[in-house]
Design an enzyme around this catalytic site. Structure first.
Site, mmCIF file in Angstrom:
data_model
loop_
_atom_site.group_PDB
_atom_site.id
_atom_site.type_symbol
_atom_site.label_atom_id
_atom_site.label_comp_id
_atom_site.label_asym_id
_atom_site.label_seq_id
_atom_site.Cartn_x
_atom_site.Cartn_y
_atom_site.Cartn_z
ATOM 1 N N LYS A 265 0.823 -1.206 0.000
ATOM 2 C CA LYS A 265 0.000 0.000 0.000
ATOM 3 C C LYS A 265 0.859 1.258 0.000
ATOM 4 C CE LYS A 265 -4.351 -1.397 2.034
ATOM 5 N NZ LYS A 265 -4.534 -2.223 3.183
HETATM 6 N N1 GLU Z 1 -7.299 -6.990 6.425
HETATM 7 C C1 GLU Z 1 -6.408 -7.896 5.785
HETATM 8 C C2 GLU Z 1 -5.574 -7.168 4.759
HETATM 9 O O1 GLU Z 1 -5.826 -6.038 4.429
HETATM 10 C C3 GLU Z 1 -7.131 -9.058 5.088
HETATM 11 C C4 GLU Z 1 -7.826 -9.938 6.050
HETATM 12 C C5 GLU Z 1 -8.470 -11.183 5.486
HETATM 13 O O2 GLU Z 1 -8.902 -11.197 4.311
HETATM 14 O O3 GLU Z 1 -8.607 -12.139 6.239
HETATM 15 O O4 GLU Z 1 -4.636 -7.697 4.244
#
Ligand code: GLU
Length: 293
Positions: A265
């Site tokens: 990101k």
């Molecule tokens: N919040 C996590 C991420 O942005 C993904 C979580 C999930 O899909 O279990 O990488």
């Protein structure tokens, strides 16, 4: 039979990139094909890194991509009591301990054990050293006194006791792990050591929150990047300890950057916003992530 439930669960610590687009599109497509529900969950418990402004940007990007999802969108920061309740349950089972050691102390402990043993200390599937067990055997009264004095601490899982309690665990993998694992996959949560359940600087860990939320939202299918394949073993362990149902998992290929590494990101050039600003359409994004045709 109830409808299958899918979810896309971004963390709002940056703009969405092509890897997120692939995840969101695969989830939306699977929900459509199965006549299921499509949810979006904002994973914003990392108070250090999550930025409220990114939430709206993420939802805008999803709209731009043409992803249909149900409202309201669940935000983890609004459900901290649920994670606390799950933690209390694990604590009541004697499966947790407070860990006061700082990152520097952990690093120093690992380095000194490596020097003593003359070989590398074991690493977890993400390549980080396994927690060396500091504070694991601290007398309960000592720990209580330090907590009462306001000393910052994390809460960790006693992995050996947890694994002993559940016995072997597996999950149904409809995608593929990094070594081609598919079908019924046997998880190895012990490879992660005493994972953090509550962080010093955040009210819950990713592992605990994701497991509690997937169950609370009735998620039946988890479609996400392959970088989270090995974490699934920890998720299955927590589901089993907390009597929560196990979704079916599908870990998908990662979109790599020009340098061959996973997209991040923090690299703005591959963000959907940047691509959109350069004139890309949602159809172009589909093509870029290899979904066209
Ligand atoms: N919040 C996590 C991420 O942005 C993904 C979580 C999930 O899909 O279990 O990488």
């Amino acid at each position: 039979m109830s409808r299958p439930v899918f979810r896309f669960a971004p963390s709002p610590n940056g703009d969405l990139h092509l890897g997120h687009a692939l995840s969101a599109m695969l989830n939306a497509e699977a929900a459509r094909t199965a006549g299921g529900r499509m949810l979006v969950r904002i994973e914003d418990i990392d108070l250090d890194r999550a930025r409220p402004a990114f939430v709206q940007r993420i939802l805008d990007d999803l709209d731009w991509l043409g992803i249909d999802y149900e409202r309201p969108v669940r935000r983890q920061s609004e459900h901290l009591a649920d994670y606390r309740a799950a933690l209390d349950r694990l604590a009541g089972m004697g499966l947790t301990y407070p860990a006061f050691a700082s990152r520097a102390e952990i690093r120093a402990a690992v380095a000194s054990r490596e020097a003593e043993d003359g070989r590398a200390w074991p690493r977890d599937p993400d390549g980080a050293p396994i927690y060396p067990g500091l504070d694991r055997d601290l007398p309960v009264e000592t720990a209580a006194t330090r907590i009462a004095a306001g000393e910052p601490h994390a809460i960790r899982l006693r992995m050996d006791a947890a694994v002993e309690r559940t016995g072997p665990l597996s999950w149904t993998e409809e995608g593929e792990g990094p070594a081609g694992e598919t079908g019924l996959v046997r998880g190895d949560p012990a490879a992660w050591g005493d994972v953090v359940l509550f962080r010093k600087d955040a009210p819950a860990s990713y592992h605990l929150a994701v497991v509690v939320d997937d169950a609370a939202q009735g998620v039946s299918h988890v479609i996400r990047g392959r970088d989270l394949f090995h974490a699934t073993a920890v998720h299955r362990l927590l589901q089993s300890l907390l009597d929560l149902p196990a979704p079916v998992y599908r870990h998908h290929r990662l979109i790599l950057g020009p340098d061959g590494r996973k997209l991040s990101k923090s690299v703005a050039s591959t963000s959907l916003r940047a691509l959109r600003a350069e004139g890309a359409t949602a159809e172009d994004i589909r093509r870029l992530v290899g979904l066209s045709g």
